[in-house]
Design an enzyme around this catalytic site. Sequence first.
Site, short mmCIF file in Angstrom:
data_model
loop_
_atom_site.label_atom_id
_atom_site.label_comp_id
_atom_site.label_asym_id
_atom_site.label_seq_id
_atom_site.Cartn_x
_atom_site.Cartn_y
_atom_site.Cartn_z
CD GLU A 27 -25.47 17.20 20.16
OE1 GLU A 27 -24.79 16.28 19.32
OE2 GLU A 27 -25.17 18.18 20.54
C1 TNX Z 1 -23.25 18.76 17.02
S1 TNX Z 1 -25.26 21.00 15.68
C2 TNX Z 1 -23.82 19.51 17.91
C3 TNX Z 1 -22.67 20.37 18.40
C4 TNX Z 1 -21.22 19.89 18.08
C5 TNX Z 1 -21.15 19.54 16.51
C6 TNX Z 1 -19.92 19.05 16.34
C7 TNX Z 1 -25.64 20.84 17.37
C8 TNX Z 1 -26.81 21.42 17.17
N1 TNX Z 1 -25.09 20.16 18.12
O1 TNX Z 1 -23.00 20.55 19.97
O2 TNX Z 1 -20.29 20.95 18.49
O3 TNX Z 1 -22.18 18.54 16.45
O4 TNX Z 1 -19.50 18.98 14.89
#
Ligand code: TNX
Length: 494
Positions: free
Chosen positions: A305
């Site tokens: 992300e």
């Molecule tokens: C996605 S899973 C994210 C996290 C958040 C989560 C909440 C991932 C690699 N990144 O930063 O906490 O969703 O469900």
Amino acid sequence: MHSLIPRPLSLRAEDDTTFPLAGATLHGGSTEPEQRLVRRAAETLTRAAGVVVSTDSTDNSTGNSTDGPTIELRLDPNAGPAGSTSEDRYSVEVTARGVTARAAAVSGLHLAVATLAQLARPEVAGVPAHLPPVVVEDAPRYAWRGLSVDIARNFFGPESLQRVIDLAASYKLNRLHLHLTDDQGWRIEIPSRPLLTDISSKTAMNGNPGGYLTLDEYEALQNYAEDRGIVIVPEIDVPGHVNAVTHAYGDLMPDGKETAAYEGMEVGFSKLTYDLETTEPFLRDVFGDLAAATHGDYLHFGGDEVQQMKDGEFGKFVELLERIILDTGKKVAAWHEAAHADVRPETLVQFWDTKHVQLPPLQRAAARGTRFIMSPGDHTYLDMKYTPDYPLGQDWAGLVELEDAYVWNPDEAVEGISGDSIVGVEAAIWTETLVTLDELNDMLMPRLPAVAEVAWTRQDDKDWDGFRERLVQHVPAWERDGIVFHRTPQVEWE
Ligand code: TNX
């Protein structure tokens, strides 16, 4: 009904009477890991059965002879199902006269003990404190069976993590992935960069109390996990999810200024800058200190992300992070965005997001030999709500009821990634909405045993109705251990 979870590869009920655990003694090999295992097995069986099971060394110290009932833990390359080459293969044989647990490696002996502990529960043999006469020959579908816990959004300290390890080990998981850093806080001591904890351990979601693991606590936690067959995989999430970093060290920002603390729920807004002189030395310090303190083979660099970065800069970060981690002597793991760039084939890639993933680069990586851990959000994200109005959790990946956590096949989760490209399955729990251990357990249970069975049991041996019936038999153990769980209407709880 034996009620083992995960369901073993083979279990034969024998025509014999039960084995009495009261007064039984455990025996094992003489190496230090085997001796530790024997001591720990005695504790586990004592707790499960409600009667004292002792070790032969205890007996030696009191001078008693050990001709009572015995439980033998033995390393034996021929253990397990015929033809299995799994490192984790084991066999358990219970007769009225004695119990033998054999495994090819110490890891398999831990798994055999987890099986014995489930068999030792008062309800199972029909007679309290007895083991039913059975032969179990067992080996897992996947070598990597994990749980990832976010201790960055809200902090969960050593005692809570020990309870999580107990639970994970009882369902034969062998990896605890700790998400140690995020925008909201930094949770591990890094001696070369003290401001990370001096400043950024203090914050958490919504003004909640922060905290961090000292290196001594981290060491103790790794030992605790190892004694239960679990390796800790630490994650430092970069180059995004770094507000706790830039809040502590302003020289990692282009304008040289510390960012404000962040205690909200957004993701994707923070980032490191590849072209700053300070960036690589920072990463080398952090991963160097982490590698020196870590027992396991893998360091996880996150990589998810990073929404505010161009692909070119992200690709350079992936290459740099792989190099830095390999230079420490460790192996590399990362979330699947890393495979949107040119990830090395040896880097372990963790698939998670079924919504925004770019599949072609992942499929190409698989074709080049990259191996994957499967954590699809719609099946294994145990911070997803069970129902639309569930008071805890999120729902961006969809609702995850017990059946969603159970009924899926890792081989079919991503087209083009199956078979040998998959090393395992990992559940994940993110803690934006979870503060207490009871809340954490309420989301883990009963979905964690479901994911554990996906990771262990072959697809054809899985059985949703049978799983639900076995699950009910585990409630007394959860209640004994004070483990809060969600009484999903998908199970007929008694
Ligand atoms: C996605 S899973 C994210 C996290 C958040 C989560 C909440 C991932 C690699 N990144 O930063 O906490 O969703 O469900």
